[in-house]
Design a protein around this motif. Structure first.
Motif, PDB file in Angstrom:
ATOM      1  N   THR A  61      35.625  31.455  35.333  1.00  0.00           N
ATOM      2  CA  THR A  61      35.173  32.887  34.483  1.00  0.00           C
ATOM      3  C   THR A  61      33.986  33.308  34.304  1.00  0.00           C
ATOM      4  N   VAL A  62      33.322  32.097  33.838  1.00  0.00           N
ATOM      5  CA  VAL A  62      31.649  32.580  33.251  1.00  0.00           C
ATOM      6  C   VAL A  62      31.058  32.950  34.593  1.00  0.00           C
ATOM      7  N   PRO A  63      30.836  32.017  35.655  1.00  0.00           N
ATOM      8  CA  PRO A  63      30.049  32.516  36.643  1.00  0.00           C
ATOM      9  C   PRO A  63      30.266  34.067  37.261  1.00  0.00           C
ATOM     10  N   THR A  64      31.737  34.447  37.157  1.00  0.00           N
ATOM     11  CA  THR A  64      32.126  35.633  37.390  1.00  0.00           C
ATOM     12  C   THR A  64      31.571  36.836  36.543  1.00  0.00           C
ATOM     13  N   LEU A  65      31.366  36.498  35.254  1.00  0.00           N
ATOM     14  CA  LEU A  65      30.746  37.464  34.479  1.00  0.00           C
ATOM     15  C   LEU A  65      29.396  37.672  34.712  1.00  0.00           C
ATOM     16  N   PHE A  66      28.596  36.737  35.078  1.00  0.00           N
ATOM     17  CA  PHE A  66      27.252  36.597  35.378  1.00  0.00           C
ATOM     18  C   PHE A  66      27.052  37.600  36.904  1.00  0.00           C
ATOM     19  N   LEU A  67      27.874  37.107  37.847  1.00  0.00           N
ATOM     20  CA  LEU A  67      27.964  38.026  38.941  1.00  0.00           C
ATOM     21  C   LEU A  67      28.319  39.354  38.864  1.00  0.00           C
ATOM     22  N   ALA A  68      29.069  39.905  37.960  1.00  0.00           N
ATOM     23  CA  ALA A  68      29.643  40.900  37.769  1.00  0.00           C
ATOM     24  C   ALA A  68      28.558  42.058  37.196  1.00  0.00           C
ATOM     25  N   ALA A  69      27.711  41.142  36.294  1.00  0.00           N
ATOM     26  CA  ALA A  69      26.694  41.719  35.371  1.00  0.00           C
ATOM     27  C   ALA A  69      25.572  41.750  35.991  1.00  0.00           C
ATOM     28  N   GLY A  70      25.355  41.013  37.195  1.00  0.00           N
ATOM     29  CA  GLY A  70      24.178  41.008  37.836  1.00  0.00           C
ATOM     30  C   GLY A  70      22.974  40.217  37.202  1.00  0.00           C
ATOM     31  N   PHE A 319      30.755  27.672  42.027  1.00  0.00           N
ATOM     32  CA  PHE A 319      30.730  28.526  41.071  1.00  0.00           C
ATOM     33  C   PHE A 319      29.615  28.290  40.137  1.00  0.00           C
ATOM     34  N   VAL A 320      28.975  27.195  40.010  1.00  0.00           N
ATOM     35  CA  VAL A 320      27.659  26.958  39.511  1.00  0.00           C
ATOM     36  C   VAL A 320      26.545  27.808  40.339  1.00  0.00           C
ATOM     37  N   ALA A 321      26.945  27.860  41.761  1.00  0.00           N
ATOM     38  CA  ALA A 321      25.852  28.641  42.653  1.00  0.00           C
ATOM     39  C   ALA A 321      26.180  30.026  42.563  1.00  0.00           C
ATOM     40  N   VAL A 322      27.386  30.574  42.090  1.00  0.00           N
ATOM     41  CA  VAL A 322      27.530  31.729  42.018  1.00  0.00           C
ATOM     42  C   VAL A 322      26.914  32.496  40.526  1.00  0.00           C
ATOM     43  N   ALA A 323      27.000  31.423  39.737  1.00  0.00           N
ATOM     44  CA  ALA A 323      26.352  31.792  38.192  1.00  0.00           C
ATOM     45  C   ALA A 323      24.876  31.823  38.377  1.00  0.00           C
ATOM     46  N   VAL A 324      24.244  31.017  39.075  1.00  0.00           N
ATOM     47  CA  VAL A 324      22.709  31.030  39.341  1.00  0.00           C
ATOM     48  C   VAL A 324      22.048  32.157  39.996  1.00  0.00           C
ATOM     49  N   ASP A 325      22.796  32.285  41.232  1.00  0.00           N
ATOM     50  CA  ASP A 325      22.445  33.320  42.078  1.00  0.00           C
ATOM     51  C   ASP A 325      21.701  34.677  41.728  1.00  0.00           C
ATOM     52  N   PRO A 326      22.716  35.257  40.529  1.00  0.00           N
ATOM     53  CA  PRO A 326      22.066  36.471  40.310  1.00  0.00           C
ATOM     54  C   PRO A 326      20.598  36.389  39.430  1.00  0.00           C
ATOM     55  N   PHE A 327      20.432  35.231  39.011  1.00  0.00           N
ATOM     56  CA  PHE A 327      18.970  35.062  38.205  1.00  0.00           C
ATOM     57  C   PHE A 327      18.074  34.669  39.283  1.00  0.00           C
ATOM     58  N   LEU A 328      18.220  34.433  40.587  1.00  0.00           N
ATOM     59  CA  LEU A 328      17.161  34.193  41.378  1.00  0.00           C
ATOM     60  C   LEU A 328      16.271  35.281  41.893  1.00  0.00           C
TER      61      LEU A 328
END
Length: 330
Positions: A61-70, A319-328
């Motif tokens: 869930t948390v990585p999905t939040l990050f991805l959705a918010a960019g 999903f860790v990769a999903v969470a990190v990706d928007p910050f790269l």
């Protein structure tokens, strides 16, 4: 119900000795409720929510939040979504233990659950499930948004009615379609940020959907005798180890393909693409080893639990990769 017999062929790792007299197990007294201490009851209420499963749901869930918010969705939204998600999943899991208490007492893996041991009564568990369900719905609706509230309610209904009541005891594909309830947290997380469900959320849903059989069937292979004794037709109970291993491999391949589909759909960077591809190749290699051992029993134990644990590692990495990706900054 007709007795479910294990599939002929190779035996999986040994579990506790077979108990043929179901009536004996049903009449075996657990610890009396009144004898339990307050601490015992608190632990039992927590156990009803299946915290280890909920922990896995929150990891997605948390990585999905990050991805959705960019990027960072905000502390409050993150915490609020996690609280609502825990309550929603906890309600579904409690209902599952209420409805499955008859077979839980027949299975070595589940015979220490609170409703089997008698630490909590069915009435106490029912009240707890209702309170958690109502709380999660109102929490999401009033503090996040109503789209997430309705999705959380749908997730509970899918798991309790779709999986526990309709599918689990009737079909070998129970975990495939019933497992869709476990995919709902990514839709809830996405809607918590955007108020809707978009294509990236559906791809994330697909990753978890195809991940569920390779995650759960190895566990079912390990506890095949338990499921057979409880007359639950999990695929490993009614099919050969080879057939199950083939299915695990096919679903695993679909899962990896879905994870790579997220790259063009969500605009992921090459970092996510490489991580998901390497993690996928590693997991598929484990599935191939399982298939090889199923086909050639002389090579040693099936070691299905290695695939089970690998599935958790795989999902966490992706999903860790999903969470990190928007910050790269790429």
């Amino acid at each position: 119900m007709r007795s479910v017999q294990p599939a002929p062929g190779r035996q999986t790792e040994e579990v506790a000795p077979h108990v043929s007299d179901r009536s004996t197990l049903r009449s075996s007294p657990g610890p009396a409720g009144p004898a339990a201490t307050r601490a015992d009851r608190v632990k039992a209420y927590v156990a009803l929510t299946k915290p280890r499963i909920v922990e896995l749901l929150l990891i997605t869930t948390v990585p999905t939040l990050f991805l959705a918010a960019g990027g960072w969705p905000g502390l409050w939204l993150t915490v609020a979504t996690m609280i609502g998600g825990y309550a929603s999943a906890g309600s579904a899991n409690t209902w599952n233990m209420i409805l499955d208490r008859d077979i839980d007492r027949l299975m070595n893996r589940t015979k220490q659950r609170p409703l089997v041991t008698g630490v909590l009564s069915v009435r106490q568990a029912t009240v707890f499930a209702v309170v958690l369900g109502v709380f999660s719905f109102l929490w999401f609706g009033l503090l996040v948004n109503w789209a997430s509230a309705w999705l959380s309610l749908a997730a509970v209904g899918m798991y309790v009615i779709g999986y526990t009541l309709l599918l689990k005891r009737r079909t070998t594909q129970n975990i495939v379609w019933g497992g869709a309830a476990g995919c709902m947290p990514v839709l809830i997380g996405w809607s918590a940020v955007t108020g809707t469900v978009e294509w990236p959320a559906l791809v994330l849903f697909g990753i978890i959907f195809f991940w569920t059989p390779p995650h759960y069937w190895p566990l079912s292979m390990r506890f095949k005798k338990d499921y057979a004794r409880a007359e639950v037709p999990m695929l490993p109970v009614v099919a050969s180890d080879t057939k199950v291993a083939v299915q695990i491999l096919l679903y695993g391949a679909a899962m990896v393909a879905c994870s790579l589909a997220l790259v063009p759909v969500a605009g992921m960077t090459w970092v996510y693409a490489v991580i998901s591809a390497v993690a996928g190749a590693w997991f598929i290699a484990g599935c191939l080893r399982l298939l090889a051992r199923a086909r050639h029993p002389e090579r040693g134990k099936l070691a299905a639990m290695k695939v089970f644990h690998a599935s958790i590692t795989y999902l966490t990495i992706v999903f860790v990769a999903v969470a990190v990706d928007p910050f790269l900054p790429l």
